[in-house]
Enzyme design. Structure first.
Site: not given
Lengths: 159, 567
Positions: B47, B109-110, B159
């Protein structure tokens, strides 16, 4: 010197952290900060008390003005203003002292908002001088707990 | 239409044709939409490569760079690059994925609070919690990145907002009408500047990155022609004024050219255009040019009087300011009469040229000089950070607009290679020359894969001194030659490393091979890595010790063997 800044900001999530974060990373000291909605629900007002010389305050104002959510920065230090802070203090008050405290609070026009067996909670509003005086007068009795807000200010007159 | 499709459609409408990024769980819907669009995506190998790539792209084109990354580690890997773009005022729109709104704050998560993390290093950032906010946020973010002083803007999109379907309302950006009260109008400040220049006997122009950002290079050339005022530049202003004879005297500051620093300390009126008076220019800002009248022009009012005293602060775009100032000067029939000062400046240029010794070992300056000599046209010159960066700033005469790309403010090692990659995408068909070090090159070496994949015409010269040269130099000068952890006892074979990625590798080890190897590199059409083995002990001179004034340079003057203070 101490400066009072009235900062109008958009009432959006994250605004307070943008403004407070700015002070932290630029190394400016905030003495107090009060935030709340204004007459317009989409706009909040942050009242800041900042310590610094003219150069520092100029930088503070310019950096605040760069924030996207900041609508207007007003340095009201030299204006005629009404200033208020609020104090809640829990003071030790046995039977013997209770009467004396109540009389004192009468002078300051403070209110007793809770009575316990050995303590009182007193509420005071006023400018900084009055709040300091209330605290000093109560100190000899024994302060168990103290909480106060920062300063809110409003410019006098029709401005 | 879902949120992801709306974002991609928005970018297409804004004319975005290239995005740098790296996919992951939280941005799957975004990539799904991207994959069905006309926008080209460059899959970097880290990234950090994506954000530096977008930065390099933005700097050579003047357009906004766009970068995508997933939530959590994807987003946190961008941080160095975002800070880099912020300090050098590069316009970048960063879109990161976030865990779903319902999962935020649960250490999912993440999950990482990238809005909180990046707050001090972005112009502005947003967490879009509602699908319906997307149009307004995108429109505002796009404008914020470009308007005024450019900078990075980050939008964090959960998301479920990517996936949510809606009829999106039209969003129109109306620039906020928030006039910051100026003590003095632009017209009044122009008058004061005219008066100062009328009185001046030793005026000087200091050109910074703001000249490049406002596209005022040609105008500045015209202004110089008319006023004959000599020019020096900051690192970020390199290339704003050509450096051939009669052009800029060169870079000022810690490792500036002697004549440029002497002119800076000797001037009586300093016209500072789009600079921010960094400590690498001023030394101790309290003692900076106490007797000089500084006219400071910047589009960001917060830069004025931030670091140094300013007699005439001007809040303006450099281009607008120069247009007005020039027409005012022409109007009153301004005639330059700075003869003795110009003679003095010329004398300094002749008396104190940059100097280095050649010998059995190759010197970094020799390599830079030879590349500059052989290269045809006006290439984009990119650097990493450290000694080689200063040597390039001193020795490579950059020509053409937006042709010098370097990490000025943050000083990010590892910036060079991905920025050169981004520059090559931004200016297809043009030659890109990268100078880097063996330290910085290894920090982002993985982007050689992208160079190979697209056969980018990047010529990378690794100035390989088997150490962290600038650290080593400071240890020599200021820490009694105690070289603590700055010398590499083991390094890769850069030629083989390049070849492993499918990139041509060359080695330049002897002064005798100099011309031939550089010719071979420059004539190769695709990417090349040249491992240049140089003298480890070479120092960047002159140097102003930290906190010193512009005329307190230490260097080797006229072939002296020892370093001494300029006299």
């Amino acid at each position: 010197m101490r400066h009072t800044l009235a900062v109008l900001v958009e009432n959006r999530p994250g605004v307070l952290s943008h403004v407070a974060g700015l002070f932290a990373r630029r190394g400016y000291n905030i003495e107090s900060l009060v935030v709340g909605e204004t007459e317009d629900k989409t706009v909040s007002r942050i009242t800041l008390v900042v310590e610094g010389d003219e150069r520092v305050i100029e930088q503070v104002s310019k950096q605040l003005n760069k924030q996207i959510e900041v609508i207007k920065v007003n340095d009201i230090t030299n204006e005629q203003t009404v200033d208020r802070q609020m104090l809640l203090v829990k003071v030790t008050a046995d039977q013997a002292a209770r009467q004396e405290i109540l009389q004192l609070m009468e002078i300051f026009r403070c209110r007793v908002v809770d009575i316990g067996r050995r303590s009182l909670i007193i509420e005071a509003t006023g400018d900084e001088g009055k709040i300091e005086a209330v605290i000093q007068s109560l100190r000899p009795f024994g302060i168990k707990e103290l909480v106060r807000t920062g300063k809110v200010s409003m410019v006098r007159g029709s401005k | 239409m879902n949120g992801a499709e709306y974002i991609i459609q928005f970018l297409e409408k804004k004319g975005v044709d290239l995005v740098f990024g790296y996919p992951g769980g939280a941005v799957l819907a975004l990539y799904d939409a991207l994959g069905r669009s006309s926008i080209k995506h460059i899959l970097t190998r880290h990234e950090q490569g994506a954000i530096h790539g977008a930065d390099g792209y933005a700097r050579v084109t003047g357009k906004t760079g766009v970068c995508f990354a997933t939530s959590g580690p994807g987003a946190t890997n961008l941080i160095t690059g975002i800070a880099n773009a912020y300090l050098d005022s590069a316009p970048i729109l960063v879109i990161t994925g976030q865990v779903g709104v319902d999962s935020i704050g649960r250490d999912s998560f993440q999950e990482a609070d990238i809005v909180g993390i990046t707050m001090p290093i972005v112009k502005h950032n947003y967490l879009v919690k509602s699908l319906y906010d997307l149009p307004a946020v995108l429109e505002e973010a796009w404008n914020v990145a470009q308007r005024g002083r450019p900078g990075p803007v980050l939008i964090d999109v959960p998301k479920n907002v990517f996936a949510g379907v809606a009829d999106f309302p039209e969003a129109v950006f109306t620039p906020p009408n928030r006039k910051i009260p100026l003590k003095n109008s632009l017209e009044k400040q122009i008058e004061r500047a005219v008066a100062a220049l009328r009185e001046a006997q030793k005026p000087l122009i200091l050109a910074g990155g703001g000249v490049v950002a406002s596209g005022a290079e040609d105008l500045l050339a015209e202004f110089r022609k008319h006023t004959k005022i000599p020019v020096v530049n900051t690192l970020m202003g390199k290339g704003a004024v050509p450096e051939e004879l009669g052009g800029s005297l060169g870079m000022v500051g810690m490792h500036g050219k002697p004549a440029a620093n002497l002119a800076l300390s000797g001037c009586d009126v300093l016209l500072a255009l789009g600079v921010r008076f960094s400590d690498r220019v001023t030394g101790n800002p309290q003692n900076f040019l106490p007797a000089t009248c500084i006219i400071h022009v910047d589009i960001d009012p917060a830069e004025l009087s931030k670091n140094v005293h300013t007699e005439i602060p001007v809040v303006s775009d450099v281009q607008k300011f120069l247009t007005l100032l020039l027409s005012r000067l022409k109007e009153e029939g301004f005639k330059p009469r700075y003869g003795p000062w110009l003679a003095q400046v010329d004398a300094w240029v002749k008396q104190y040229p940059l100097h280095f010794e050649t010998g059995d070992l190759l010197k970094p300056q020799q390599i830079i000089n030879e590349v500059a000599k052989q290269v045809t046209g006006a290439p984009v010159v990119v650097t990493d950070v450290g000694q080689h960066q200063m040597f390039v700033a001193q020795f490579f005469p950059v020509q053409g607009k937006r042709n010098f790309i370097t990490s000025g403010g943050l000083g990010t090692m590892g910036f060079g290679l991905p920025a050169a990659m981004g520059a090559a995408f931004g200016r297809p068909g043009e030659q890109v020359v990268l100078f880097t070090g063996d330290g910085g090159f290894q920090m982002t070496v993985q982007e050689l894969a992208v160079m190979a994949q697209y056969q980018l015409p990047v010529k990378a010269f690794i100035i390989n001194n088997s150490c962290l040269g600038m650290v080593r130099q400071w240890q020599e000068l200021f820490f009694k030659e105690h070289y603590a952890h700055s010398l590499f006892s083991c390094g890769p074979d850069f030629v083989k490393l390049a070849e492993a990625y499918g990139v041509k590798g060359l080695r330049l080890a002897q002064p005798a091979e100099l011309a031939g190897t550089i010719r071979e590199a420059l004539q190769h059409s695709g990417p090349v890595v040249v491992d240049c083995l140089v003298d480890q002990g070479e120092n960047v001179l002159p140097i102003i010790p930290p906190g010193g004034q512009p005329n307190e340079m230490l260097g080797r003057w006229r072939g002296e063997a020892h370093v001494s203070r300029i006299s």
